[in-house]
Design an enzyme around this catalytic site. Sequence first.
Site, PDB file in Angstrom:
ATOM      1  N   ASP A 217       0.853  -1.196   0.000  1.00 43.20           N
ATOM      2  CA  ASP A 217       0.000   0.000   0.000  1.00 43.20           C
ATOM      3  C   ASP A 217       0.892   1.251   0.000  1.00 43.20           C
ATOM      4  OD1 ASP A 217      -2.416   1.407   0.241  1.00 43.20           O
ATOM      5  OD2 ASP A 217      -2.375   1.353   2.441  1.00 43.20           O
TER       6      ASP A 217
ATOM      7  N   HIS B 164      -7.691  10.068   3.592  1.00 45.35           N
ATOM      8  CA  HIS B 164      -7.320   9.077   4.601  1.00 45.35           C
ATOM      9  C   HIS B 164      -7.692   9.577   5.995  1.00 45.35           C
ATOM     10  CE1 HIS B 164      -4.494   7.889   1.290  1.00 45.35           C
ATOM     11  NE2 HIS B 164      -4.996   6.716   1.618  1.00 45.35           N
TER      12      HIS B 164
ATOM     13  N   GLY C 291      -9.054   5.778   1.149  1.00 49.59           N
ATOM     14  CA  GLY C 291      -9.771   6.612   2.120  1.00 49.59           C
ATOM     15  C   GLY C 291     -11.236   6.232   2.220  1.00 49.59           C
TER      16      GLY C 291
ATOM     17  N   SER D 294     -12.847   4.377   4.642  1.00 48.23           N
ATOM     18  CA  SER D 294     -13.450   4.072   5.950  1.00 48.23           C
ATOM     19  C   SER D 294     -14.711   4.897   6.169  1.00 48.23           C
ATOM     20  CB  SER D 294     -12.449   4.363   7.079  1.00 48.23           C
ATOM     21  OG  SER D 294     -11.539   3.292   7.204  1.00 48.23           O
TER      22      SER D 294
ATOM     23  N   ASN E 212     -10.330   0.464  -0.133  1.00 48.20           N
ATOM     24  CA  ASN E 212      -9.329   0.408   0.944  1.00 48.20           C
ATOM     25  C   ASN E 212      -9.897   0.883   2.286  1.00 48.20           C
ATOM     26  OD1 ASN E 212      -7.673  -0.108  -1.213  1.00 48.20           O
ATOM     27  ND2 ASN E 212      -6.203   1.520  -0.763  1.00 48.20           N
TER      28      ASN E 212
ATOM     29  N   ASP F 281      -8.839   1.052   6.375  1.00 46.35           N
ATOM     30  CA  ASP F 281      -7.848   0.865   7.440  1.00 46.35           C
ATOM     31  C   ASP F 281      -8.296   1.557   8.732  1.00 46.35           C
ATOM     32  OD1 ASP F 281      -5.589   0.402   8.916  1.00 46.35           O
ATOM     33  OD2 ASP F 281      -4.350   1.875   7.898  1.00 46.35           O
TER      34      ASP F 281
ATOM     35  N   ARG G 218      -8.788   0.520  13.005  1.00 43.59           N
ATOM     36  CA  ARG G 218      -8.096   1.150  14.144  1.00 43.59           C
ATOM     37  C   ARG G 218      -9.119   1.628  15.180  1.00 43.59           C
ATOM     38  NH1 ARG G 218      -3.111   4.578  11.396  1.00 43.59           N
ATOM     39  NH2 ARG G 218      -2.518   2.943   9.960  1.00 43.59           N
TER      40      ARG G 218
HETATM   41  P1  13P Z   1      -8.944   4.970   5.451  1.00 43.60           P
HETATM   42  O1  13P Z   1      -8.045   5.888   6.210  1.00 43.60           O
HETATM   43  O2  13P Z   1     -10.214   5.674   5.041  1.00 43.60           O
HETATM   44  O3  13P Z   1      -9.203   3.703   6.126  1.00 43.60           O
HETATM   45  O4  13P Z   1      -8.191   4.621   4.069  1.00 43.60           O
HETATM   46  C1  13P Z   1      -7.227   3.611   4.021  1.00 43.60           C
HETATM   47  C2  13P Z   1      -6.451   3.600   2.763  1.00 43.60           C
HETATM   48  O5  13P Z   1      -6.766   4.248   1.790  1.00 43.60           O
HETATM   49  C3  13P Z   1      -5.253   2.748   2.714  1.00 43.60           C
HETATM   50  O6  13P Z   1      -4.537   2.905   1.541  1.00 43.60           O
HETATM   51  O1  G3H Z   2      -3.255   5.049   3.543  1.00 47.55           O
HETATM   52  C1  G3H Z   2      -2.665   4.755   4.563  1.00 47.55           C
HETATM   53  C2  G3H Z   2      -3.076   3.543   5.300  1.00 47.55           C
HETATM   54  O2  G3H Z   2      -4.156   3.813   6.144  1.00 47.55           O
HETATM   55  C3  G3H Z   2      -1.890   2.982   6.044  1.00 47.55           C
HETATM   56  O3  G3H Z   2      -1.565   3.793   7.123  1.00 47.55           O
HETATM   57  O4  G3H Z   2       0.806   4.340   6.633  1.00 47.55           O
HETATM   58  O5  G3H Z   2      -0.143   4.588   8.951  1.00 47.55           O
HETATM   59  O6  G3H Z   2       0.258   2.314   7.967  1.00 47.55           O
HETATM   60  P1  G3H Z   2      -0.056   3.753   7.719  1.00 47.55           P
HETATM   61 ZN    ZN Z   3      -4.592   4.904   0.774  1.00 46.72          ZN
END
Ligand code: 13P
Ligand code: G3H
Ligand code: ZN
Length: 317
Positions: A81, A179, A211, A213, A253, A255, A259
């Site tokens: 990623d 994000h 982004g 979530s 995506n 993430d 969390r």
């Molecule tokens: P979120 O921060 O919205 O979860 O997006 C994650 C992401 O794009 C990871 O590449």
């Molecule tokens: O886009 C970023 C993802 O949420 C990953 O986050 O770089 O803090 O691991 P990180």
């Molecule tokens: Zn991303």
Amino acid sequence: MIVTTAQLFKVAYGKYAIGAYNINNAEQAMGLFKGCIQSKAPFIIQISKGARKYTDTKMLEAIIRAADEIFPDAIFAVHLDHGDEETCYDCINSGFYSSVMIDASHDPFEKNVAITKRVVEAAHKKGLSVEAELGMLGGVEEDIKVEDGHATLTNPAEAEEFVKQTGCDSLACAIGTSHGAFKFKGKQSLHFDVLEKIKARMPGFPLVMHGSSSVPKDEVDRINKAGGQIKDSMGVDVNEYLPAAKLGVTKINIDTDGRLVWTRVHREFFRDKPQEFDFRPPGKIFIEEYAKFIASRNQLLGSAGQLDEVRKAVTKK
Ligand code: 13P
Ligand code: G3H
Ligand code: ZN
């Protein structure tokens, strides 16, 4: 079973999206695999540069290989990623990854093209596919912060030209998301108009939404009630995942939401049991709660229940 992202995209394109979930540790991996098996969904494991540094790349690889053995029915791809050029080469040469993302979206168009092209050449030689990014999402990514108002949506004509020039296999498009937990001020929708225009120019070409979530309000409220201070958060409307998938968004995506699950579980646990200092009881709760969360997301993405069809497609001789 580890498959390529290209194999997953081929089956899903235009019908549903594959959830791409970031992992950093064993608890996330267990929750992710459990949730995907419970919901019978194929998925993509995403590893960020930050995740590679958190313990050790070897540790993450071993966790994923172990999870693959523990859950023999799982079908997934392993994806870097937001890679820079150097990290992409490292992953391409490791023999472990299914695909890499080269993120040179902060560079001018020509430089983004040149970097992406080099990575595509190296990746294709080894049978990996490449996700690239054009346009700029708002918010914070590891070491880059895009200030409010400086994010730029992907230009559909440029997207077509970019894909032609680079030969990349999928494209992360900026369609209004960012994000983290603070995506919008007030109610806002994805820019479906941009997606429609890109799809019209490149029918069949897989698009990626970063982004994504949803930053559930009940999750944030519980965190704040247990001592957190997350104010004015706002995420993507989950009812927009599937309409985006129908317009070619084949990878979504997520993430930050994971969390939030971790934060809620741990804040509530230690608030209610202040004498406790064993991390395993909340860790166990997290695994179950994360699995539930993942299953719920796969339902919304339309990937739930698709595992048998995907297995047929990827094992077809
Ligand atoms: P979120 O921060 O919205 O979860 O997006 C994650 C992401 O794009 C990871 O590449
Ligand atoms: O886009 C970023 C993802 O949420 C990953 O986050 O770089 O803090 O691991 P990180
Ligand atoms: Zn991303």
